[in-house]
Write an enzyme that holds these catalytic residues in place. Structure first.
Site, PDB file in Angstrom:
ATOM      1  N   ASN A  14       0.830  -1.202   0.000  1.00 39.28           N
ATOM      2  CA  ASN A  14       0.000   0.000   0.000  1.00 39.28           C
ATOM      3  C   ASN A  14       0.865   1.252   0.000  1.00 39.28           C
ATOM      4  OD1 ASN A  14      -2.495  -1.366   0.054  1.00 39.28           O
ATOM      5  ND2 ASN A  14      -2.267  -1.725   2.236  1.00 39.28           N
ATOM      6  N   CYS A  15       0.240   2.352  -0.387  1.00 46.34           N
ATOM      7  CA  CYS A  15       0.860   3.668  -0.460  1.00 46.34           C
ATOM      8  C   CYS A  15       1.602   3.951   0.853  1.00 46.34           C
ATOM      9  CB  CYS A  15      -0.229   4.702  -0.707  1.00 46.34           C
ATOM     10  SG  CYS A  15       0.365   6.378  -0.892  1.00 46.34           S
ATOM     11  N   PRO A  16       2.800   4.434   0.785  1.00 40.64           N
ATOM     12  CA  PRO A  16       3.579   4.900  -0.365  1.00 40.64           C
ATOM     13  C   PRO A  16       4.574   3.860  -0.903  1.00 40.64           C
ATOM     14  CG  PRO A  16       4.681   5.652   1.595  1.00 40.64           C
ATOM     15  CD  PRO A  16       3.456   4.852   2.046  1.00 40.64           C
ATOM     16  N   ASP A  41      -2.658  -1.633  -5.053  1.00 44.61           N
ATOM     17  CA  ASP A  41      -3.036  -0.437  -4.305  1.00 44.61           C
ATOM     18  C   ASP A  41      -3.924   0.449  -5.177  1.00 44.61           C
ATOM     19  OD1 ASP A  41      -3.231   1.845  -2.755  1.00 44.61           O
ATOM     20  OD2 ASP A  41      -1.100   2.323  -2.812  1.00 44.61           O
TER      21      ASP A  41
END
Length: 76
Positions: A14-16, A41
């Protein structure tokens, strides 16, 4: 010259993390090299194009695939 783009599997991150890992991987490549990013994501559709624009890479292609997206990036 025909080059085959490597595939970098970033699914499940997931981000980042997808952008951070892509940035590190692209930094080790020569200009003009291509890399497929595979992501799950949902924010990657915003983050990856923005990253390419900011870092001077070319987003060659974007694909929607089951469970996520694929991005073909050419290192600037």
């Amino acid at each position: 010259m025909d080059t085959v783009a490597e595939i970098y599997d970033l699914r499940g991150l997931n981000c980042p993390l997808p952008v951070l890992k892509a940035k590190k991987r692209l930094a080790g490549m020569r200009a003009g090299g291509q890399l497929w990013l595979e992501t799950t994501d949902p924010l990657a559709v915003i983050d990856i194009p923005a990253f390419c624009s900011e870092d001077g890479h070319r987003l060659v292609e974007t694909e929607t695939v089951t469970g996520g997206h694929r991005f073909l990036i050419e290192r600037g």
